[in-house]
Write an enzyme that holds these catalytic residues in place. Structure first.
Site, mmCIF file in Angstrom:
data_model
loop_
_atom_site.group_PDB
_atom_site.id
_atom_site.type_symbol
_atom_site.label_atom_id
_atom_site.label_comp_id
_atom_site.label_asym_id
_atom_site.label_seq_id
_atom_site.Cartn_x
_atom_site.Cartn_y
_atom_site.Cartn_z
ATOM 1 N N SER A 196 -0.093 -15.632 12.295
ATOM 2 C CA SER A 196 0.257 -14.253 12.648
ATOM 3 C C SER A 196 0.611 -13.401 11.441
ATOM 4 O O SER A 196 1.725 -12.872 11.331
ATOM 5 C CB SER A 196 1.407 -14.281 13.643
ATOM 6 O OG SER A 196 1.088 -15.163 14.688
ATOM 7 N N ARG A 229 -1.813 -10.376 2.856
ATOM 8 C CA ARG A 229 -0.423 -10.188 2.425
ATOM 9 C C ARG A 229 0.479 -10.877 3.436
ATOM 10 O O ARG A 229 0.078 -11.096 4.571
ATOM 11 C CB ARG A 229 -0.077 -8.692 2.347
ATOM 12 C CG ARG A 229 -0.316 -7.949 3.649
ATOM 13 C CD ARG A 229 -0.110 -6.438 3.583
ATOM 14 N NE ARG A 229 -0.386 -5.838 4.881
ATOM 15 C CZ ARG A 229 -1.570 -5.410 5.295
ATOM 16 N NH1 ARG A 229 -2.602 -5.480 4.498
ATOM 17 N NH2 ARG A 229 -1.725 -4.922 6.503
ATOM 18 N N ASP A 278 -2.004 -13.842 16.447
ATOM 19 C CA ASP A 278 -1.293 -14.006 17.735
ATOM 20 C C ASP A 278 -1.640 -12.907 18.741
ATOM 21 O O ASP A 278 -1.671 -13.154 19.949
ATOM 22 C CB ASP A 278 0.231 -14.106 17.540
ATOM 23 C CG ASP A 278 0.830 -12.964 16.739
ATOM 24 O OD1 ASP A 278 0.069 -12.131 16.214
ATOM 25 O OD2 ASP A 278 2.071 -12.903 16.625
HETATM 26 C C1 BGC Z 1 1.756 -9.511 11.237
HETATM 27 C C2 BGC Z 1 0.710 -9.582 12.316
HETATM 28 C C3 BGC Z 1 1.268 -10.243 13.550
HETATM 29 C C4 BGC Z 1 2.567 -9.562 13.985
HETATM 30 C C5 BGC Z 1 3.201 -10.184 15.213
HETATM 31 C C6 BGC Z 1 3.031 -8.885 11.783
HETATM 32 O O1 BGC Z 1 4.033 -8.929 10.812
HETATM 33 O O2 BGC Z 1 1.294 -8.749 10.147
HETATM 34 O O3 BGC Z 1 -0.427 -10.283 11.860
HETATM 35 O O4 BGC Z 1 0.331 -10.170 14.585
HETATM 36 O O5 BGC Z 1 3.488 -9.602 12.926
HETATM 37 O O6 BGC Z 1 3.510 -11.517 15.024
#
Ligand code: BGC
Length: 493
Positions: A150, A165, A203
């Site tokens: 995620s 990142r 996610d």
């Molecule tokens: C991330 C996402 C992720 C979201 C929820 C964010 O900080 O960049 O990729 O889907 O958090 O978990």
């Protein structure tokens, strides 16, 4: 209800004034939607935008008839989950899972440390629940694993993606630019496990898939959204609108075009990093300055669970600075305690306080004592803290309406809904626009969906084409979405 002293009254007036700094007016929500629509188009057209609009190479959503047993792992913000999912093919599934908190040190160490820890958890799980695979002699009998990761990744194939990142407090420099599936597979192989990483899934994409598999209607889900430790959304977009795909290199990035759509991982946590339309307060600015990624994830820093506790802490510190709180009426505050320690207030504190409807604010007082180092808090103190919590939580929920409204409008999902309804014999049977959500904030923050819906109604007269929008949207929790979703994508792989 106790009568407040003059000092408590003064404290409450000040707290309400700070709470009012978080008011996010209807016009602001509307401005947010318009800016979101602009950045959506920009991200779909031009590479390397902050709101990245990542093509996921997922070109179909499930319909509930899918079957099989798959492994899924989920590296989110706080925990690492390993699960196996049995899809029964009738919109139902069974799930076995093990969850471990991610040690804080691993979030800022090396990629080797983190990924070998993850592989070890997979080994434990497979040994406990799928020992048959260890006994099997054939080297070809592998369990297929969907990897929910995620964080923003530049995905080039279903099972390959380079880390762009870190977010949510992770900071492992040597992993940036690497293929995270490769990193995980290498550690799995080092342990000789019969497991193959076949899909890399954000996610939000998992949530979208899972909701589509389980949702009540026949039509697919439009958007999967997470409001948890972080926030983000993934939605179904027309290929013709994803202009930057045409310029992507051949070979890598090849995919099935027959459905005419692809799921886009928006990475809306980075919406308006330029701060053109997002609300801003001294408490937000203090948080950003103190974060591992100043100037980044500016939307996320106003909406999601990792940050709401810290915004509250900053606001309480400001209130204490007014000299109205500390010592004023016997209340004592530990000056080396959580209130003076950055990042030490958990967002669950806001949910508890918001849900405190006891006449003397007993739950809030207990929480102040237990989690914030404030003893002998009075009812006036508790009311003051609740005024801050109310402002911060409500703003988060109203902000959440921005990407949801914009997605329904940009994809024409709402326009199509209106047309279908006007042409239908029984308009009441036309299916609403389905949105799957998951995450601690949307699940546990009292009134989150109610405030979000209020904001959707607020923009109806202010944004072209939005009249009646709120009523057209159905929001449903997609519990364990990321696990089931990863399994569904592993199935396609
Ligand atoms: C991330 C996402 C992720 C979201 C929820 C964010 O900080 O960049 O990729 O889907 O958090 O978990």
């Amino acid at each position: 209800m106790s009568i407040l002293s003059d000092k408590e009254e003064a404290l409450l007036v000040k707290a309400r004034a700070i709470g009012a700094e978080f008011v996010y007016e209807p016009e602001d929500v509307a401005k947010g939607v318009k800016e979101y629509l602009r950045l959506m188009d920009k991200g779909l057209t031009e590479p390397k935008q902050a709101m990245t609009m990542i093509p996921t190479y997922v070109t179909a959503v499930p319909n509930g008839t899918e079957k099989g047993v798959y492994l899924a792992v989920d590296l989110g913000g706080t925990n690492f989950r390993v699960c196996s999912i049995h899809l029964h093919g009738d919109s139902k599934f069974t799930l076995t899972q093990a969850k471990t908190p991610i040690p804080k040190a691993l979030m800022i160490g090396t990629s080797k440390d983190l990924f070998s820890f993850l592989a070890k958890q997979i080994e434990n799980f497979v040994k406990n629940h799928h020992s048959d695979h260890f006994e099997s002699q054939s080297p070809n009998v592998h369990l297929k694993l969907g990897f929910t990761f995620s964080f923003p990744v530049e995905q080039v194939a279903l099972n390959k993606g380079y880390l762009l990142r870190w977010t949510k407090g992770f900071d492992i420099q040597d992993a940036i630019g690497k293929d995270v599936c490769g990193l995980l597979q290498a550690e799995i192989d080092a342990l000789n496990l019969p497991v193959r990483v076949v899909a890399l899934v954000n996610d939000t994409v998992g949530t979208l898939m899972a909701r589509s598999y389980t949702s009540p209607g026949k039509a697919g889900t439009l958007l999967g959204a997470i409001f948890g430790t972080g926030t983000n959304g993934a939605y179904v977009e027309k290929l013709s609108r994803i202009k930057k795909l045409e310029t992507s290199p051949e070979g890598e990035g090849d995919f099935d075009k027959s459905s005419g759509v692809m799921v886009i991982n928006t990475e809306w946590g980075a919406f308006d990093n330029a701060m053109k339309v997002l609300p801003d307060t001294p408490y937000d600015r203090a948080l950003d300055k103190n974060s591992v990624n100043p100037g980044m994830q500016m939307f996320e820093k106003r909406v999601s669970g990792m940050f709401l506790g810290e915004i509250l802490r900053n606001a309480i510190v400001a209130l204490i600075g007014e000299g109205l709180f500390k010592g004023a009426h016997g209340t004592s505050i530990d000056e080396n305690g959580p209130l003076f320690t950055p990042w030490s207030i958990d967002t669950s504190a806001l949910s508890t306080i918001q849900a405190d409807y006891t006449s003397e604010y007993t739950l809030t007082k207990q929480l102040l004592e237990r989690e914030m180092g404030v003893s002998a808090a009075t009812t006036g103190d508790a009311m003051a803290i609740k005024a801050l919590v109310y402002g911060i939580g409500k703003r988060s929920a109203r902000l959440a309406a921005v990407p949801i409204a914009a997605t329904a409008l940009a994809t024409k999902a709402y326009e199509n809904y209106k047309i279908a309804k006007s042409e239908a014999q029984r308009p009441e049977e036309i299916e609403k626009i389905d949105i799957g959500v998951d995450g601690s904030v949307v699940e546990y923050y009292p009134g989150f969906e109610r405030y979000l819906r209020e904001a959707l109604r607020d923009i109806q007269p202010l944004v072209p084409g939005a009249a009646g929008l709120e009523d057209a949207i159905r929001i449903g929790i997609a519990k364990d979405g990321s696990g089931v979703g990863a399994a569904l994508i592993a199935l396609v792989a």
